[in-house]
Design an enzyme around this catalytic site. Sequence first.
Site, PDB file in Angstrom:
ATOM      1  N   ASP A 249       8.317  -0.099  -6.294  1.00  0.00           N
ATOM      2  CA  ASP A 249       7.125   0.825  -6.338  1.00  0.00           C
ATOM      3  C   ASP A 249       7.631   2.493  -6.215  1.00  0.00           C
ATOM      4  OD1 ASP A 249       4.349   1.310  -5.892  1.00  0.00           O
ATOM      5  OD2 ASP A 249       4.398  -0.742  -5.205  1.00  0.00           O
TER       6      ASP A 249
ATOM      7  N   ASP B 122       2.812   4.295  -8.721  1.00  0.00           N
ATOM      8  CA  ASP B 122       1.479   4.333  -7.967  1.00  0.00           C
ATOM      9  C   ASP B 122       0.741   5.432  -8.618  1.00  0.00           C
ATOM     10  OD1 ASP B 122       0.214   3.330  -5.469  1.00  0.00           O
ATOM     11  OD2 ASP B 122       0.480   5.018  -4.866  1.00  0.00           O
TER      12      ASP B 122
ATOM     13  N   GLU C 210       0.196   2.452 -12.556  1.00  0.00           N
ATOM     14  CA  GLU C 210      -0.982   2.154 -12.213  1.00  0.00           C
ATOM     15  C   GLU C 210      -2.102   3.241 -12.540  1.00  0.00           C
ATOM     16  OE1 GLU C 210      -3.337   0.952  -7.903  1.00  0.00           O
ATOM     17  OE2 GLU C 210      -2.035   2.883  -8.039  1.00  0.00           O
TER      18      GLU C 210
ATOM     19  N   HIS D  54      -1.872  -6.346  -4.287  1.00  0.00           N
ATOM     20  CA  HIS D  54      -2.161  -6.297  -3.037  1.00  0.00           C
ATOM     21  C   HIS D  54      -3.289  -5.286  -2.344  1.00  0.00           C
ATOM     22  CE1 HIS D  54      -0.444  -2.780  -4.636  1.00  0.00           C
ATOM     23  NE2 HIS D  54      -0.708  -2.103  -3.285  1.00  0.00           N
ATOM     24  N   ASP D  55      -4.006  -5.043  -3.508  1.00  0.00           N
ATOM     25  CA  ASP D  55      -5.307  -4.106  -3.350  1.00  0.00           C
ATOM     26  C   ASP D  55      -6.545  -5.029  -3.699  1.00  0.00           C
ATOM     27  OD1 ASP D  55      -3.866  -1.831  -2.804  1.00  0.00           O
ATOM     28  OD2 ASP D  55      -3.775  -0.998  -4.605  1.00  0.00           O
TER      29      ASP D  55
HETATM   30  O1  TEU Z   1      -3.683   2.135  -5.173  1.00  0.00           O
HETATM   31  C1  TEU Z   1      -4.503   3.174  -5.549  1.00  0.00           C
HETATM   32  C2  TEU Z   1      -5.817   2.738  -5.640  1.00  0.00           C
HETATM   33  O2  TEU Z   1      -6.633   3.109  -6.469  1.00  0.00           O
HETATM   34  C3  TEU Z   1      -6.339   1.956  -4.666  1.00  0.00           C
HETATM   35  O3  TEU Z   1      -6.604   2.909  -3.490  1.00  0.00           O
HETATM   36  C4  TEU Z   1      -7.822   1.510  -4.752  1.00  0.00           C
HETATM   37  O4  TEU Z   1      -8.580   2.376  -5.040  1.00  0.00           O
HETATM   38  C5  TEU Z   1      -8.029   0.650  -3.667  1.00  0.00           C
HETATM   39  O5  TEU Z   1      -6.963  -0.072  -3.265  1.00  0.00           O
HETATM   40  C6  TEU Z   1      -9.165  -0.142  -3.980  1.00  0.00           C
HETATM   41  O6  TEU Z   1      -9.310  -1.084  -2.924  1.00  0.00           O
HETATM   42  C7  TEU Z   1      -2.307   2.581  -4.831  1.00  0.00           C
HETATM   43  C8  TEU Z   1      -1.706   1.434  -4.028  1.00  0.00           C
HETATM   44  O7  TEU Z   1      -1.662   0.238  -4.733  1.00  0.00           O
HETATM   45  C9  TEU Z   1      -2.727   1.286  -2.614  1.00  0.00           C
HETATM   46  O8  TEU Z   1      -2.094   0.258  -2.046  1.00  0.00           O
HETATM   47  C10 TEU Z   1      -2.228   2.586  -1.901  1.00  0.00           C
HETATM   48  O9  TEU Z   1      -3.100   2.406  -0.811  1.00  0.00           O
HETATM   49  C11 TEU Z   1      -2.867   3.789  -2.793  1.00  0.00           C
HETATM   50  O10 TEU Z   1      -2.341   3.679  -4.180  1.00  0.00           O
HETATM   51  C12 TEU Z   1      -2.195   4.929  -2.199  1.00  0.00           C
HETATM   52  O11 TEU Z   1      -0.989   5.092  -2.380  1.00  0.00           O
END
Ligand code: TEU
Length: 542
Positions: A98, A193, A247, A319-320
């Site tokens: 990442d 990211d 992403e 993971h989100d």
């Molecule tokens: O996620 C970016 C993002 O768009 C997320 O914050 C999304 O809006 C949210 O998770 C939806 O529930 C990335 C990573 O994947 C995330 O884990 C991080 O928290 C974020 O960036 C900040 O680095």
Amino acid sequence: MKHAWYREGVVYQIYPRSFQDSNGDGIGDLNGIIKRIPYLKDLGISIVWMSPVYDSPNDDNGYDISNYQDILKDFGTLDEMFELIKKLHENGIKLVMDLVVNHSSDEHPWFQKSRKRVAPYEDFYYWKKKKRNWTSFFGGPAWTYDEERKEYYLHLFSKKQPDLNWNNPLVREEVKNIMRFWLDHGVDGFRCDVINLIAKADGLPNGKPTPILCGHEHYMNHPKIHPYLKELRDEVISKYDCFTVGETAFITPETALSYIDEDIRELDMVFQFEHMAADNYYVKWFMKKFRPMNLKKPLSKWQVGLMGRGWNSLYLENHDQPRSLSRFGSLENRYESATMLATMIYFQQGTPFIFQGQEIGMSNVSYDNLDDYQDIETKNIYKTGRKLGLSHQRMMKKIKMMSRDNARTPMQWDKSAFAGFTTHTPWLKVNPNYQEVNVENSLKKERSILKYYKEIIRLRKNHPIIVYGDYQDIDFKNQTLYAYSRSLGESKLIVLCNFSKGQCSIKQMEDLSKYECILHNYPAYDHMDKLLPYEARVYLKK
Ligand code: TEU
Ligand code: CA
């Protein structure tokens, strides 16, 4: 499309904190991953994407990095990291890390020096005398006053994640150095990211007032991003046999092509999010009832939109995101709906991404108690919602369905205490269904979601049409059936997926007698005129 290993491979995403603990402290670690390489190999995947393991104060579980060239003690050491890379490679598995460079941690030395105005770090971040009205992705303001510098700084995420100033060539040099460091140590690519947020409008003007993501018009897919990405491509990425996946939330196929078109290749592929809105109004906390059409429409749009020009990423989880089985499938038809969802997504054109636990049908944990959640986004959104006057019950309902912790519960390996993830209390509670839903059980059973995933991966290796074939919808207007074909030269593949708890007619379909059924999720499939609840079949022209 041109052949490439990252197009043919299957990616498995590991969330290291929750994958395997090796020393009994309740936190997953690098040695734990090493221990599970035989599992990954047996599954048949060829690339691992690991969420961040860099040094971090863990405000956002490692997405707030304080040292990009060191490993968080909880996870292990740099030497163990190099060992992991070596062992993965010995087993024919590549590793993608990442790359979190829209922001760093506020505890990174760059920020510590920047807030003291130490040269040359003064302008490593965005500082302003006057506050802007922008709001953060995690709720609340995106500009915070710093007592030391006596100015406001920008953080699109938590206030411990200040945004790096990409206008500054020194910042870009640092990013290139980080990339080279890992590539030189054998890493095979990066998941970048929130990469489409890195460029910000000059002067950082106030945003048009909106309740959600105020200011976004000044940083989302801002045109200034292209020279930045070109620089990374020309000076670093193009010198290695590696790939990048960006992403990129809030993106359309058109914008995506401005990054990934074969002739542009600033990035090799992107994660789009349109199908993640199948049960919400683009902001997941504004939920709506799931309808199969809400998955089908965006997925089909992306297949058609990129065809011949760019490469898709295929995912239902990360993971989100809450667990796909809980969102789009049915817990009563666990096996059928989980395998149907896998069939639907992974037979499309693109690189498959499997999130740990998805392959055994892990589902949402939906803790009742707010204290059981660890995620900063969950905690912040609760506060924001309550401030806006929403009741505790209402907020808990949203959180139970949508919290990111639904995806982050420990991997369920077996039925022993803590699911074989750890010998001690884990950092996040195990899903109580682990006695039934676990890897050991899945391997024992004659039919299991895990075995079905293995079969998909095996088929993909043997049939180039699954990788490279062109996509075409069949009976697009059908509300319960998702059917499409793939074609490559003379060969043709047909995928049929029933999204309903009831039966679904396939009478109007092509004459399937010329086809061989190469995959199906029911023991028998002699009912040629219909599909049973959540049935999926894949046919290949004989
Ligand atoms: O996620 C970016 C993002 O768009 C997320 O914050 C999304 O809006 C949210 O998770 C939806 O529930 C990335 C990573 O994947 C995330 O884990 C991080 O928290 C974020 O960036 C900040 O680095
Ligand atoms: Ca550990």
